[in-house]
Structures are given as structure tokens and as C-alpha cells.
Design an enzyme around this catalytic site. Structure first.
Site, mmCIF file in Angstrom:
data_model
loop_
_atom_site.group_PDB
_atom_site.id
_atom_site.type_symbol
_atom_site.label_atom_id
_atom_site.label_comp_id
_atom_site.label_asym_id
_atom_site.label_seq_id
_atom_site.Cartn_x
_atom_site.Cartn_y
_atom_site.Cartn_z
ATOM 1 N N ASN A 206 5.762 -3.662 -7.139
ATOM 2 C CA ASN A 206 5.326 -2.491 -7.900
ATOM 3 C C ASN A 206 5.739 -1.254 -7.110
ATOM 4 O OD1 ASN A 206 4.078 -0.494 -9.316
ATOM 5 N ND2 ASN A 206 1.983 -1.092 -8.795
ATOM 6 N N LYS B 105 5.632 1.739 -8.021
ATOM 7 C CA LYS B 105 4.836 2.935 -8.355
ATOM 8 C C LYS B 105 5.791 4.109 -8.628
ATOM 9 C CE LYS B 105 1.050 0.920 -5.802
ATOM 10 N NZ LYS B 105 -0.163 1.065 -5.020
ATOM 11 N N HIS C 113 -3.622 -1.028 -13.897
ATOM 12 C CA HIS C 113 -3.631 -0.837 -12.440
ATOM 13 C C HIS C 113 -4.724 0.172 -12.081
ATOM 14 C CE1 HIS C 113 -2.365 0.310 -8.422
ATOM 15 N NE2 HIS C 113 -1.653 -0.805 -8.393
ATOM 16 N N GLU D 163 -4.774 2.597 -10.198
ATOM 17 C CA GLU D 163 -4.320 3.997 -10.181
ATOM 18 C C GLU D 163 -4.305 4.567 -11.602
ATOM 19 O OE1 GLU D 163 -0.780 3.256 -7.914
ATOM 20 O OE2 GLU D 163 -2.038 2.770 -6.190
ATOM 21 N N GLU E 221 -6.782 -6.795 -7.335
ATOM 22 C CA GLU E 221 -6.423 -5.778 -6.345
ATOM 23 C C GLU E 221 -7.669 -4.979 -5.964
ATOM 24 O OE1 GLU E 221 -1.955 -4.747 -6.526
ATOM 25 O OE2 GLU E 221 -2.986 -3.421 -7.905
ATOM 26 N N GLY F 131 -2.885 0.319 -0.355
ATOM 27 C CA GLY F 131 -2.275 1.410 0.402
ATOM 28 C C GLY F 131 -3.032 1.786 1.658
ATOM 29 N N SER G 168 -2.128 -4.158 0.261
ATOM 30 C CA SER G 168 -1.598 -4.249 1.627
ATOM 31 C C SER G 168 -1.016 -5.625 1.963
ATOM 32 C CB SER G 168 -2.664 -3.833 2.645
ATOM 33 O OG SER G 168 -3.068 -2.491 2.413
HETATM 34 P P1 13P Z 1 0.014 -1.692 -1.446
HETATM 35 O O1 13P Z 1 0.752 -2.997 -1.297
HETATM 36 O O2 13P Z 1 0.834 -0.498 -1.057
HETATM 37 O O3 13P Z 1 -1.331 -1.744 -0.811
HETATM 38 O O4 13P Z 1 -0.244 -1.501 -3.038
HETATM 39 C C1 13P Z 1 -0.829 -2.524 -3.733
HETATM 40 C C2 13P Z 1 -0.701 -2.232 -5.171
HETATM 41 O O5 13P Z 1 -1.358 -1.362 -5.692
HETATM 42 C C3 13P Z 1 0.280 -3.016 -5.942
HETATM 43 O O6 13P Z 1 0.105 -2.818 -7.306
#
Ligand code: 13P
Length: 258
Positions: free
Chosen positions: A13, A15, A102, A104, A174, A180, A220
Site C-alpha cells: 500500500n 498510500k 483503511h 486513514e 491493522e 507508521g 510496521s
Molecule cells: P506501515 O507499514 O507504514 O506501518 O503502514 C501500514 C498500513 O497502513 C498499510 O496499509
């Protein structure tokens, strides 16, 4: 891995990262690396930003082990919905998967279990595989409401779907506090929630569905921790953010999942 019946699935992903040129460079490097290792034991999916979907689709054409995902979808086919992208358009651009709900999107763009449910339905109607994301916040974990939150997200997102439809869904757990932050859930913490999600699927749709649906972990994920995560019985792959932006680390995660 392991003698699980479910095939490992690793999704990058990206983003809001990478231009078209950067995306194509990544795919070209990835294809070279994939020739060096045997990656046929896993399904690998890339979710670039909308602007790079078609270019990436063209450049992975013919690669059986690579597929394309979008990071979002709207549930209407077409019409006056400025800024949205429809399932028809995603299929047209070459997508096979779509990330839905997601954290976010829930946090910054006010997505709810209800809109997530509409998006999952829309994706399935167009033969796109939904990657349906759930996860609790740090506060919810500390208040010990994780299971309650996960149950209501799962039930809300899958509301009204038939057993057959749910068989085609991928679920991604997640935890928000792991996204992150460099703070991965331990394999035991992740497995506990994955097992819980599988139990909900079993009680609602039966053991055929609960054994079929792939449940990914995200938050992560790195080349260093993928192996311990995927070795857990209910963890079938990963949804990778930061570590998927670099070809070497992404390839290590894919090979570590097999
Ligand atoms: P990270 O791997 O950067 O923690 O992000 C996870 C994520 O949100 C994948 O959709």
C-alpha cells in the site's frame, strides 16, 4: 511458511507516494528481482496512487504473480460525484483488488462501517477483491475494547453479504497504534485478533468460509518481522505501508512470507 491451505498474500500500500515514473521504476526493479527468486508461492499485489494505476497495470501485464489494487473506490457506477472513482473505472484501469476502509480513510475522510459496506458490495459486484481493513486505536486497546471494536467493524462492513460473497473478501487487521509507528503488534497480539476474526466468520458463515478467507496483518511490517507473523496459524499475509516503498525491503517481505 507452513502448511496452511491459504496462499500467502502480500500487498504494497503505497498510500500517497510515488509519481508515475517512480511507480514504473519500482515495477521494473521488482520484476528483475522476482526473476532471481521463486516468488510463485505467494500472491503479490501493488496498490499505487490512482494516477499510476494504468501505467503499472500495463507494465505488469503477463506477470502471473503480480496484481494491481486501488486504495479506494466509490460505490456508484458513474455520475455527478466529483473526485470519486467508480468500480467500472478501476476494472478498466486493470485493478483486481481494492483496499477498503483503511484507518486513514476512516480517520481523515469520515468513512464509516456503512460506507465501507457499500464499497465492499460495489467491489464484489464488479469482481474486484475487497481488502477490507479493520483495527482498533491505542485508546481502545488500553480500554480493553479491542474485541468489541473489531466485532462491530467486521459485522458492519460485511452486513448483508452472503456466505459466497464473504468467501471472496480479504480482511486486513491493522491496529492503528502500529501503523507508521515502527511499533509492530507482536505475533501473539496479532494472532489473538486474527483468531477472533476467524471465529466471527465461523459463527456467522460456517467453517468453509472461516477457513477460506485470508486475513492479513498490517502495521510496521518489515523484512525482519514478517516471518514470525506469517508463521502464526491465522495470519495469511501482510498489508505493507512504509516498507513497501523500497524494492529491496518489499521483495524481502514477499520472500519471507513463502
Ligand atoms: P506501515 O507499514 O507504514 O506501518 O503502514 C501500514 C498500513 O497502513 C498499510 O496499509
Amino acid at each position: 511458511m507452513q502448511d496452511k491451505q491459504r496462499r500467502p498474500l502480500i500487498i504494497a500500500n503505497w498510500k500517497m507516494n510515488k509519481t508515475i515514473m517512480e511507480s514504473l521504476q519500482f515495477v521494473s526493479d521488482l520484476r528483475k528481482k522476482f526473476k532471481e527468486i521463486n516468488i510463485n508461492g505467494a500472491d503479490t499485489v501493488i496498490a499505487p496512487p490512482f494516477t499510476a494505476l494504468k501505467a503499472v497495470s500495463d507494465s505488469i501485464a503477463g506477470e502471473e504473480s503480480l496484481a494491481l489494487a486501488s486504495q479506494n473506490i466509490f460505490w456508484q457506477e458513474k455520475g455527478a460525484f466529483t473526485g470519486e472513482v467508480s468500480p467500472v473505472m478501476l476494472v478498466d484501469a486493470g485493478c483486481k483488488y481494492v483496499i477498503i476502509g483503511h484507518s486513514e480513510r476512516r480517520q481523515y475522510f469520515a468513512e464509516t462501517d456503512e460506507t465501507v459496506n457499500k464499497k465492499i458490495n460495489a467491489a464484489l459486484n464488479y469482481n474486484l477483491t475487497p481488502v477490507f481493513c479493520v483495527g482498533e486505536s491505542l485508546q481502545q486497546r488500553e480500554e480493553e475494547t479491542t474485541f468489541k471494536v473489531i466485532r462491530s467493524q467486521i459485522e458492519g462492513g460485511l452486513n448483508g453479504l452472503s456466505e459466497g460473497a464473504v468467501n471472496s473478501v480479504v480482511i486486513a487487521y491493522e491496529p492503528l497504534w502500529a501503523i507508521g509507528t515502527g511499533k509492530t503488534a507482536t505475533p501473539e497480539q496479532a494472532e489473538e485478533v486474527h483468531g477472533f476474526i476467524r471465529a466471527i466468520l465461523r459463527e456467522t458463515y460456517g467453517s468453509g468460509t472461516s477457513e477460506t478467507v485470508r486475513i492479513l496483518y498490517g502495521g510496521s511490517v518489515t523484512p525482519e518481522n514478517i516471518n514470525n507473523l506469517i508463521n502464526k496459524p491465522d495470519i495469511d499475509g501482510a498489508l505493507v505501508g512504509g516498507a513497501s516503498l523500497n524494492v529491496d525491503s518489499f521483495v524481502k517481505i514477499v520472500s519471507g512470507s513463502i
